[in-house]
Design an enzyme around this catalytic site. Structure first.
Site, PDB file in Angstrom:
ATOM      1  N   GLU A  30      23.500  -4.855  12.285  1.00 50.22           N
ATOM      2  CA  GLU A  30      22.998  -5.114  13.641  1.00 50.22           C
ATOM      3  C   GLU A  30      21.480  -5.000  13.704  1.00 50.22           C
ATOM      4  O   GLU A  30      20.816  -5.795  14.370  1.00 50.22           O
ATOM      5  CB  GLU A  30      23.669  -4.183  14.657  1.00 50.22           C
ATOM      6  CG  GLU A  30      25.174  -4.338  14.763  1.00 50.22           C
ATOM      7  CD  GLU A  30      25.673  -5.758  15.048  1.00 50.22           C
ATOM      8  OE1 GLU A  30      24.892  -6.598  15.548  1.00 50.22           O
ATOM      9  OE2 GLU A  30      26.843  -6.038  14.779  1.00 50.22           O
TER      10      GLU A  30
ATOM     11  N   HIS B  80      24.032 -14.372  10.349  1.00 53.32           N
ATOM     12  CA  HIS B  80      25.171 -14.057   9.489  1.00 53.32           C
ATOM     13  C   HIS B  80      25.053 -14.797   8.158  1.00 53.32           C
ATOM     14  O   HIS B  80      24.479 -15.879   8.087  1.00 53.32           O
ATOM     15  CB  HIS B  80      26.489 -14.412  10.177  1.00 53.32           C
ATOM     16  CG  HIS B  80      26.827 -13.451  11.263  1.00 53.32           C
ATOM     17  ND1 HIS B  80      27.378 -13.842  12.448  1.00 53.32           N
ATOM     18  CD2 HIS B  80      26.679 -12.108  11.353  1.00 53.32           C
ATOM     19  CE1 HIS B  80      27.565 -12.779  13.223  1.00 53.32           C
ATOM     20  NE2 HIS B  80      27.136 -11.726  12.584  1.00 53.32           N
TER      21      HIS B  80
END
Length: 183
Positions: free
Chosen positions: A132, A141
């Site tokens: 995060e 990602h």
């Protein structure tokens, strides 16, 4: 530039120091921490979960707008989190304002009927917290299932990840660091 971790009072104290050290080593950045002085709102009675987006909105308002905090912020809570359209999330980030949150609720072995283990919890918390924080630093990602930036859908996928960035993500993080130094 550094990282500021706010620990909610429902997170075990025994895992905090080692998690902070590991995150600092992985990201090669200083980590400071303190108890979270702000009550986390966003509880949804119908779901028995907390809305991660609402919590981040409150934290963004309090820490970045009112207090002018420039560090990347990670809130660690024991509350089970969700976002609209998903049954749950391990964590969530708002990259534009450097605020992220991770829940250790579903990182616990006992959530899945297994024996709890502090090492498992710390390992998962480090991976998810670093993931995060990296979103706050501009990383997306990754398709490499061993990279910290891989988006796990299950605990087993999270456990398969390593506590490192793949070469591509590591280079992107270095670009972020370099651009930060130039400012």
């Amino acid at each position: 530039m550094g990282i500021l971790i706010f620990w909610d009072n429902d997170v075990e104290r025994g895992i905090r120091e080692s998690a902070e050290k590991m995150i600092s080593v992985i990201l090669d950045m200083p980590v400071n921490s303190q108890e979270n002085p702000v009550m986390l709102r966003g509880y949804d009675r119908t779901r028995n979960q907390n809305d991660a987006s609402r919590i981040l909105g409150d934290m963004q308002d309090f820490y970045t707008r009112r207090m002018g905090c420039g560090n990347s912020i990670l809130i660690v809570t024991g509350k089970d989190l969700y976002i609209q359209g998903r049954d749950f999330v391990f964590g969530l980030a708002r990259p534009g304002v450097n605020v992220s949150i991770v829940s250790n609720a579903r990182l616990r072995n006992s959530w899945y009927g297994r024996q709890d283990n502090a090492d498992d919890m710390t390992d998962r918390l480090v991976k998810e917290g670093t993931h995060e924080l990296c979103h706050c630093m501009g990383l997306d990602h990754c398709e490499d299932p061993e990279c910290i930036m891989y988006c796990p859908q299950t605990l087993d996928e999270l456990d398969r990840k390593k506590k490192t960035l793949c070469e591509k993500c590591s280079q992107e993080l270095n670009i972020y660091r370099f651009s930060d130094l130039a400012d």
